[in-house]
Design a protein around this motif. Structure first.
Motif, PDB file in Angstrom:
ATOM      1  N   GLY A 148      10.786  23.028  -8.009  1.00 10.24           N
ATOM      2  CA  GLY A 148      11.394  21.739  -7.730  1.00 10.24           C
ATOM      3  C   GLY A 148      10.326  20.741  -7.352  1.00 10.24           C
ATOM      4  N   CYS A 149      10.679  19.490  -7.326  1.00  5.77           N
ATOM      5  CA  CYS A 149       9.722  18.449  -6.968  1.00  5.77           C
ATOM      6  C   CYS A 149       9.508  18.463  -5.458  1.00  5.77           C
ATOM      7  CB  CYS A 149      10.206  17.079  -7.422  1.00  5.77           C
ATOM      8  SG  CYS A 149       8.974  15.781  -7.213  1.00  5.77           S
ATOM      9  N   ALA A 150       8.254  18.554  -5.036  1.00  2.86           N
ATOM     10  CA  ALA A 150       7.941  18.569  -3.614  1.00  2.86           C
ATOM     11  C   ALA A 150       8.223  17.200  -2.986  1.00  2.86           C
ATOM     12  CB  ALA A 150       6.477  18.950  -3.417  1.00  2.86           C
ATOM     13  N   HIS A 151       8.228  17.160  -1.674  1.00  3.74           N
ATOM     14  CA  HIS A 151       8.536  15.930  -0.943  1.00  3.74           C
ATOM     15  C   HIS A 151       7.383  14.942  -1.039  1.00  3.74           C
ATOM     16  CE1 HIS A 151       9.867  13.184   2.142  1.00  3.74           C
ATOM     17  NE2 HIS A 151       8.760  13.396   2.833  1.00  3.74           N
ATOM     18  N   ASN A 152       7.696  13.718  -1.375  1.00  2.00           N
ATOM     19  CA  ASN A 152       6.713  12.636  -1.382  1.00  2.00           C
ATOM     20  C   ASN A 152       6.681  12.017   0.014  1.00  2.00           C
ATOM     21  OD1 ASN A 152       5.202  10.268  -1.783  1.00  2.00           O
ATOM     22  ND2 ASN A 152       6.002   9.980  -3.852  1.00  2.00           N
ATOM     23  N   PRO A 153       5.537  12.081   0.700  1.00  2.00           N
ATOM     24  CA  PRO A 153       5.499  11.561   2.079  1.00  2.00           C
ATOM     25  C   PRO A 153       5.501  10.041   2.176  1.00  2.00           C
ATOM     26  CG  PRO A 153       3.317  12.295   1.404  1.00  2.00           C
ATOM     27  CD  PRO A 153       4.257  12.679   0.299  1.00  2.00           C
ATOM     28  N   TRP A 154       5.370   9.346   1.049  1.00  2.00           N
ATOM     29  CA  TRP A 154       5.356   7.889   1.049  1.00  2.00           C
ATOM     30  C   TRP A 154       6.615   7.350   0.395  1.00  2.00           C
ATOM     31  CZ3 TRP A 154       1.693   5.780   3.968  1.00  2.00           C
ATOM     32  CH2 TRP A 154       0.522   6.507   4.196  1.00  2.00           C
ATOM     33  N   ASN A 155       7.052   6.210   0.856  1.00  2.00           N
ATOM     34  CA  ASN A 155       8.254   5.573   0.320  1.00  2.00           C
ATOM     35  C   ASN A 155       7.888   4.296  -0.424  1.00  2.00           C
ATOM     36  OD1 ASN A 155      10.192   7.404   1.434  1.00  2.00           O
ATOM     37  ND2 ASN A 155       9.826   6.462   3.441  1.00  2.00           N
ATOM     38  N   ALA A 156       8.555   4.077  -1.555  1.00  2.00           N
ATOM     39  CA  ALA A 156       8.401   2.824  -2.279  1.00  2.00           C
ATOM     40  C   ALA A 156       9.266   1.752  -1.618  1.00  2.00           C
ATOM     41  CB  ALA A 156       8.812   3.013  -3.733  1.00  2.00           C
ATOM     42  N   HIS A 157       8.829   0.518  -1.707  1.00  2.00           N
ATOM     43  CA  HIS A 157       9.586  -0.617  -1.158  1.00  2.00           C
ATOM     44  C   HIS A 157      10.069  -1.469  -2.333  1.00  2.00           C
ATOM     45  CE1 HIS A 157       8.586   0.011   3.129  1.00  2.00           C
ATOM     46  NE2 HIS A 157       7.489   0.568   2.625  1.00  2.00           N
ATOM     47  N   PRO A 158      11.333  -1.327  -2.717  1.00  2.77           N
ATOM     48  CA  PRO A 158      11.858  -2.052  -3.886  1.00  2.77           C
ATOM     49  C   PRO A 158      11.696  -3.559  -3.798  1.00  2.77           C
ATOM     50  CG  PRO A 158      13.371  -0.324  -3.213  1.00  2.77           C
ATOM     51  CD  PRO A 158      12.338  -0.419  -2.144  1.00  2.77           C
ATOM     52  N   GLU A 159      11.770  -4.111  -2.599  1.00  3.97           N
ATOM     53  CA  GLU A 159      11.664  -5.565  -2.466  1.00  3.97           C
ATOM     54  C   GLU A 159      10.265  -6.058  -2.851  1.00  3.97           C
ATOM     55  OE1 GLU A 159      10.613  -3.852   1.600  1.00  3.97           O
ATOM     56  OE2 GLU A 159      11.974  -3.421  -0.054  1.00  3.97           O
ATOM     57  N   VAL A 160       9.246  -5.239  -2.565  1.00  7.41           N
ATOM     58  CA  VAL A 160       7.878  -5.604  -2.958  1.00  7.41           C
ATOM     59  C   VAL A 160       7.733  -5.500  -4.471  1.00  7.41           C
ATOM     60  CG1 VAL A 160       5.439  -5.014  -2.733  1.00  7.41           C
ATOM     61  CG2 VAL A 160       6.943  -4.907  -0.730  1.00  7.41           C
ATOM     62  N   LEU A 161       8.254  -4.435  -5.039  1.00  5.76           N
ATOM     63  CA  LEU A 161       8.176  -4.275  -6.491  1.00  5.76           C
ATOM     64  C   LEU A 161       8.911  -5.406  -7.210  1.00  5.76           C
ATOM     65  CD1 LEU A 161       8.789  -0.429  -6.739  1.00  5.76           C
ATOM     66  CD2 LEU A 161       6.686  -1.641  -7.349  1.00  5.76           C
ATOM     67  N   ALA A 162      10.063  -5.797  -6.686  1.00 10.44           N
ATOM     68  CA  ALA A 162      10.818  -6.874  -7.318  1.00 10.44           C
ATOM     69  C   ALA A 162      10.034  -8.184  -7.279  1.00 10.44           C
ATOM     70  CB  ALA A 162      12.164  -7.053  -6.596  1.00 10.44           C
ATOM     71  N   ARG A 163       9.349  -8.408  -6.183  1.00 12.09           N
ATOM     72  CA  ARG A 163       8.572  -9.655  -6.058  1.00 12.09           C
ATOM     73  C   ARG A 163       7.411  -9.666  -7.041  1.00 12.09           C
ATOM     74  NH1 ARG A 163       5.350 -11.711  -0.613  1.00 12.09           N
ATOM     75  NH2 ARG A 163       4.308 -13.499  -1.610  1.00 12.09           N
ATOM     76  N   LEU A 164       6.757  -8.521  -7.222  1.00 12.90           N
ATOM     77  CA  LEU A 164       5.564  -8.471  -8.068  1.00 12.90           C
ATOM     78  C   LEU A 164       5.884  -8.438  -9.547  1.00 12.90           C
ATOM     79  CD1 LEU A 164       3.302  -5.959  -6.102  1.00 12.90           C
ATOM     80  CD2 LEU A 164       3.096  -8.448  -6.195  1.00 12.90           C
ATOM     81  N   THR A 165       7.053  -7.927  -9.892  1.00 17.48           N
ATOM     82  CA  THR A 165       7.349  -7.692 -11.324  1.00 17.48           C
ATOM     83  C   THR A 165       8.309  -8.710 -11.923  1.00 17.48           C
ATOM     84  OG1 THR A 165       9.105  -6.129 -10.713  1.00 17.48           O
ATOM     85  CG2 THR A 165       6.908  -5.226 -11.129  1.00 17.48           C
ATOM     86  N   ARG A 166       8.875  -9.580 -11.113  1.00 14.31           N
ATOM     87  CA  ARG A 166       9.828 -10.547 -11.695  1.00 14.31           C
ATOM     88  C   ARG A 166       9.070 -11.650 -12.453  1.00 14.31           C
ATOM     89  NH1 ARG A 166      11.308 -12.004  -6.104  1.00 14.31           N
ATOM     90  NH2 ARG A 166       9.980 -13.734  -5.404  1.00 14.31           N
ATOM     91  N   LEU A 175       0.830  -1.201   0.000  1.00 13.70           N
ATOM     92  CA  LEU A 175       0.000   0.000   0.000  1.00 13.70           C
ATOM     93  C   LEU A 175       0.866   1.252   0.000  1.00 13.70           C
ATOM     94  CD1 LEU A 175      -2.726   1.416   0.136  1.00 13.70           C
ATOM     95  CD2 LEU A 175      -2.647   1.174   2.631  1.00 13.70           C
ATOM     96  N   GLU A 176       1.923   1.268   0.798  1.00 15.91           N
ATOM     97  CA  GLU A 176       2.809   2.426   0.831  1.00 15.91           C
ATOM     98  C   GLU A 176       3.465   2.663  -0.525  1.00 15.91           C
ATOM     99  OE1 GLU A 176       5.472   1.459   3.974  1.00 15.91           O
ATOM    100  OE2 GLU A 176       4.023   1.937   5.567  1.00 15.91           O
ATOM    101  N   THR A 177       3.833   1.591  -1.217  1.00 12.74           N
ATOM    102  CA  THR A 177       4.443   1.727  -2.540  1.00 12.74           C
ATOM    103  C   THR A 177       3.423   2.254  -3.541  1.00 12.74           C
ATOM    104  OG1 THR A 177       5.940  -0.095  -2.034  1.00 12.74           O
ATOM    105  CG2 THR A 177       5.707   0.515  -4.356  1.00 12.74           C
TER     106      THR A 177
END
Length: 272
Positions: free
Chosen positions: A254-272, A213-215
């Motif tokens: 400039g690009c404002a601050h994004n208050p949410w962080n992506a989780h690369p490990e979740v993305l890697a699991r879903l996209t591999r 959800l955070e990603t």
């Protein structure tokens, strides 16, 4: 720019507007003083110009938005940027009414707000209404009608859809492609697209993994943050194509601050 615009008046096209500028009618007040403008509709040109002034002073962006073509909505940006809502939605991936909204990101140039299905999504319907200018990418075809059907509301504000505006400036394709052409990157979210957003929501619903959800929210917010940069770029790009007018370019933000962080490990699991 809006005070130098005549394209919203009946019978005034690009050629006529250009001739007015060449004749020294650089603003509505110039045209009123010189009496050089004629246009269709009751009351004459002076009445149309006086109504334009009154509508602008009242902050009625919707009135101008209804009278300008989609590719010309950029003219509203500087005048109504103080009351802007950059909006992007994510859905379950199917067409209405089979799909539903999973998350919405709203950015007003200062504050980022996110809304999630099953949590606080209903609050968006009230939060969006005070804004005078809506900015989206492809929102006329997708986001706006989806929102109106989902919440049973009308988005009664001017709508600057950047897709036709950027297309008129020579930039075609989707949001990510245009960002790349302008050298805008997305860090950990590079390569994430709408299909990945659907997978993230499905994974969150199935497992309750808050990282998914955070990603998803990080991706959703990244879209609205880039809309501000693209709106400034599009405004300045179109302004540069016009003859000299008493209109200032906008400083690039400039690009404002994004208050949410992506989780690369979740993305890697879903996209591999």
């Amino acid at each position: 720019m809006i005070r130098s615009t005549f394209r919203h008046l009946p019978g005034v096209g690009p050629g006529k507007e250009a001739r007015l500028w060449q004749e020294g009618c650089l603003t509505w007040d110039d045209a009123l003083a010189r009496g050089r403008l004629s246009c269709r509709g009751g009351g004459g040109a002076a009445a149309h110009l006086e109504e334009s002034k009154a509508r602008h002073e009242a902050g009625d962006a919707q009135w101008f938005g209804e009278r300008l073509a989609p590719a010309e909505q950029w003219r509203l940006f500087s005048a109504y940027r103080h009351s802007v809502a950059y909006v992007d939605i994510e859905t379950t991936g199917m067409a209405w009414p089979m799909a539903h909204i999973t998350s919405i990101a709203l950015y007003d140039g200062v504050t980022v707000r996110t809304y999630v299905h099953g949590e606080n999504l209903e609050a968006f319907a009230d939060d969006i209404l005070p804004y005078r200018l809506l900015v989206t990418f492809n929102g006329r075809s997708f986001d706006a009608p989806f929102i109106e059907r989902s919440f049973g509301i009308r988005l009664r504000m001017a709508h600057l859809d950047l897709r036709p505006v950027l297309r008129a400036a020579g930039y075609t394709g989707g949001l990510k492609r245009i960002e790349h052409s302008l050298g805008m990157g997305r860090g950990d979210l590079e390569g994430v697209d709408g299909f990945t957003a659907v997978l993230l929501w499905q994974h969150y619903e199935r497992t309750g993994d808050v990282r998914a959800l955070e990603t998803l929210l990080a991706y959703n917010v990244e879209d609205v943050l880039s809309l501000e940069q693209l709106a400034v770029f599009a405004y300045n790009r179109h302004l540069a194509e016009l003859p000299p007018l008493p209109v200032a370019t906008l400083p690039q933000c400039g690009c404002a601050h994004n208050p949410w962080n992506a989780h690369p490990e979740v993305l890697a699991r879903l996209t591999r």
